[in-house]
Design a protein around this motif. Structure first.
Motif, PDB file in Angstrom:
ATOM      1  N   LEU A 192       0.831  -1.208   0.000  1.00 46.87           N
ATOM      2  CA  LEU A 192       0.000   0.000   0.000  1.00 46.87           C
ATOM      3  C   LEU A 192       0.868   1.261   0.000  1.00 46.87           C
ATOM      4  O   LEU A 192       0.542   2.243  -0.673  1.00 46.87           O
ATOM      5  N   ARG A 193       1.974   1.242   0.743  1.00 45.90           N
ATOM      6  CA  ARG A 193       2.902   2.375   0.700  1.00 45.90           C
ATOM      7  C   ARG A 193       3.491   2.535  -0.703  1.00 45.90           C
ATOM      8  O   ARG A 193       3.602   3.656  -1.221  1.00 45.90           O
ATOM      9  N   THR A 194       3.852   1.419  -1.313  1.00 47.95           N
ATOM     10  CA  THR A 194       4.414   1.466  -2.662  1.00 47.95           C
ATOM     11  C   THR A 194       3.406   2.035  -3.653  1.00 47.95           C
ATOM     12  O   THR A 194       3.749   2.881  -4.490  1.00 47.95           O
ATOM     13  N   ARG A 195       2.170   1.594  -3.556  1.00 43.69           N
ATOM     14  CA  ARG A 195       1.148   2.093  -4.492  1.00 43.69           C
ATOM     15  C   ARG A 195       0.883   3.586  -4.281  1.00 43.69           C
ATOM     16  O   ARG A 195       0.720   4.330  -5.261  1.00 43.69           O
ATOM     17  N   GLU A 196       0.845   4.033  -3.025  1.00 43.80           N
ATOM     18  CA  GLU A 196       0.637   5.458  -2.757  1.00 43.80           C
ATOM     19  C   GLU A 196       1.766   6.292  -3.353  1.00 43.80           C
ATOM     20  O   GLU A 196       1.523   7.357  -3.929  1.00 43.80           O
ATOM     21  N   LEU A 197       2.998   5.822  -3.233  1.00 47.40           N
ATOM     22  CA  LEU A 197       4.118   6.551  -3.818  1.00 47.40           C
ATOM     23  C   LEU A 197       4.023   6.546  -5.342  1.00 47.40           C
ATOM     24  O   LEU A 197       4.352   7.548  -5.999  1.00 47.40           O
ATOM     25  N   GLY A 198       3.559   5.445  -5.922  1.00 47.36           N
ATOM     26  CA  GLY A 198       3.381   5.398  -7.367  1.00 47.36           C
ATOM     27  C   GLY A 198       2.326   6.375  -7.848  1.00 47.36           C
ATOM     28  O   GLY A 198       2.519   7.070  -8.857  1.00 47.36           O
ATOM     29  N   LEU A 199       1.222   6.456  -7.125  1.00 44.26           N
ATOM     30  CA  LEU A 199       0.167   7.399  -7.493  1.00 44.26           C
ATOM     31  C   LEU A 199       0.641   8.843  -7.335  1.00 44.26           C
ATOM     32  O   LEU A 199       0.290   9.712  -8.145  1.00 44.26           O
ATOM     33  N   LEU A 200       1.438   9.087  -6.300  1.00 48.69           N
ATOM     34  CA  LEU A 200       1.998  10.431  -6.110  1.00 48.69           C
ATOM     35  C   LEU A 200       2.908  10.799  -7.281  1.00 48.69           C
ATOM     36  O   LEU A 200       2.831  11.915  -7.820  1.00 48.69           O
ATOM     37  N   ALA A 201       3.745   9.857  -7.686  1.00 44.97           N
ATOM     38  CA  ALA A 201       4.651  10.113  -8.806  1.00 44.97           C
ATOM     39  C   ALA A 201       3.877  10.336 -10.099  1.00 44.97           C
ATOM     40  O   ALA A 201       4.262  11.177 -10.924  1.00 44.97           O
ATOM     41  N   GLU A 202       2.785   9.608 -10.281  1.00 45.25           N
ATOM     42  CA  GLU A 202       1.975   9.811 -11.478  1.00 45.25           C
ATOM     43  C   GLU A 202       1.388  11.221 -11.533  1.00 45.25           C
ATOM     44  O   GLU A 202       1.214  11.785 -12.619  1.00 45.25           O
ATOM     45  N   ARG A 203       1.098  11.789 -10.380  1.00 43.40           N
ATOM     46  CA  ARG A 203       0.523  13.139 -10.329  1.00 43.40           C
ATOM     47  C   ARG A 203       1.536  14.222 -10.658  1.00 43.40           C
ATOM     48  O   ARG A 203       1.181  15.265 -11.228  1.00 43.40           O
ATOM     49  N   TYR A 204       2.812  13.994 -10.308  1.00 47.42           N
ATOM     50  CA  TYR A 204       3.780  15.083 -10.382  1.00 47.42           C
ATOM     51  C   TYR A 204       4.983  14.824 -11.281  1.00 47.42           C
ATOM     52  O   TYR A 204       5.820  15.719 -11.436  1.00 47.42           O
ATOM     53  N   CYS A 205       5.084  13.654 -11.874  1.00 43.40           N
ATOM     54  CA  CYS A 205       6.242  13.342 -12.711  1.00 43.40           C
ATOM     55  C   CYS A 205       5.795  13.010 -14.130  1.00 43.40           C
ATOM     56  O   CYS A 205       4.667  12.572 -14.350  1.00 43.40           O
ATOM     57  N   SER A 206       6.703  13.183 -15.067  1.00 44.16           N
ATOM     58  CA  SER A 206       6.385  12.907 -16.467  1.00 44.16           C
ATOM     59  C   SER A 206       6.469  11.409 -16.750  1.00 44.16           C
ATOM     60  O   SER A 206       7.080  10.649 -15.992  1.00 44.16           O
ATOM     61  N   LYS A 207       5.862  11.003 -17.846  1.00 49.97           N
ATOM     62  CA  LYS A 207       5.903   9.595 -18.229  1.00 49.97           C
ATOM     63  C   LYS A 207       7.332   9.111 -18.434  1.00 49.97           C
ATOM     64  O   LYS A 207       7.668   7.972 -18.095  1.00 49.97           O
ATOM     65  N   SER A 208       8.181   9.975 -18.979  1.00 47.83           N
ATOM     66  CA  SER A 208       9.561   9.565 -19.249  1.00 47.83           C
ATOM     67  C   SER A 208      10.348   9.300 -17.972  1.00 47.83           C
ATOM     68  O   SER A 208      11.349   8.577 -17.988  1.00 47.83           O
TER      69      SER A 208
END
Length: 221
Positions: A192-208
């Protein structure tokens, strides 16, 4: 449409070649799926005990051996992950100091002669995305690079409170002692911590920034 982010994490009896996988967990949008092997020991009502302590929807299955667990993970991946629009993620699954989850899993699958479960799906390691694209320096001025520390620094920390262990190494002792409920809840907290960090990165980081790779092997048995 963005890919469906699925986080995974494993627990083991140690770090050596002969050590075994004890737990494999996946966090999907609707909840968590966990597989735990008991080495033939009785583990009644693990799922019910876990659900009493975890608010998220959880499905837990127990397996008598590592081989049976790995085969069950393969069946789950074939049914739930392969062929769908899934992005599999882990935190340092294969990067810093060679990572942990994927190299360990490859070794144990080859030792048990079980097929590789992750085919036809992209994979991204969250370790470089999070540590390179966010400031992870905590209140004491320390730059955090571990999953628990990065999560506590960047997120609200609710899943940290769920974890029964202060250190991940306690998972080995819990397995040896047959404390399967605590072991499973620790794994749930990590995915769950890993998924939350992934969702956070999706919000603020580029696909590349995600550096996607295919996990499909070059040859099938």
């Amino acid at each position: 449409m963005p890919l469906e982010l699925v986080a995974f994490d494993i627990e083991t009896t140690g770090f050596e070649v002969r050590d075994e996988v004890t737990v494999v967990g996946f966090a999907v949008p609707l909840g968590v799926r966990v597989f735990v092997q008991t080495d033939g020991r009785a583990a009644p009502d693990v799922e019910a005990s876990v659900r009493d302590r975890v608010e998220s929807h959880v499905e837990v299955s127990t397996h008598e051996s590592e081989r049976v667990l790995l085969e069950a993970v393969g069946a789950f991946a074939a049914e739930r992950l392969v062929g769908s629009d899934v992005l599999l993620v882990a935190f340092n699954g294969e990067l810093w100091r060679s990572g942990f989850d994927l190299p360990f899993l490859r070794t144990r699958l080859s030792q048990r002669d079980v097929e590789w479960p992750f085919r036809e799906m992209p994979y991204a390691d969250l370790f470089p995305v999070v540590t390179n694209r966010f400031n992870t320096t905590d209140e004491e001025g320390e730059s955090r690079s571990d999953l628990a520390g990065v999560y506590e620094t960047l997120c609200d920390g609710q899943y940290g409170d769920l974890d029964p262990f202060a250190e991940s190494g306690e998972a080995v002792t819990a397995y040896e002692d047959g404390r399967f409920t605590d072991l499973v809840i620790h794994n749930i907290a990590d995915v769950l911590r890993t998924r939350e960090l992934g969702l956070l990165a999706e919000r603020y980081c580029s696909k590349s920034d995600f550096k996607l790779k295919s996990l499909t092997p070059t040859r099938h048995a």
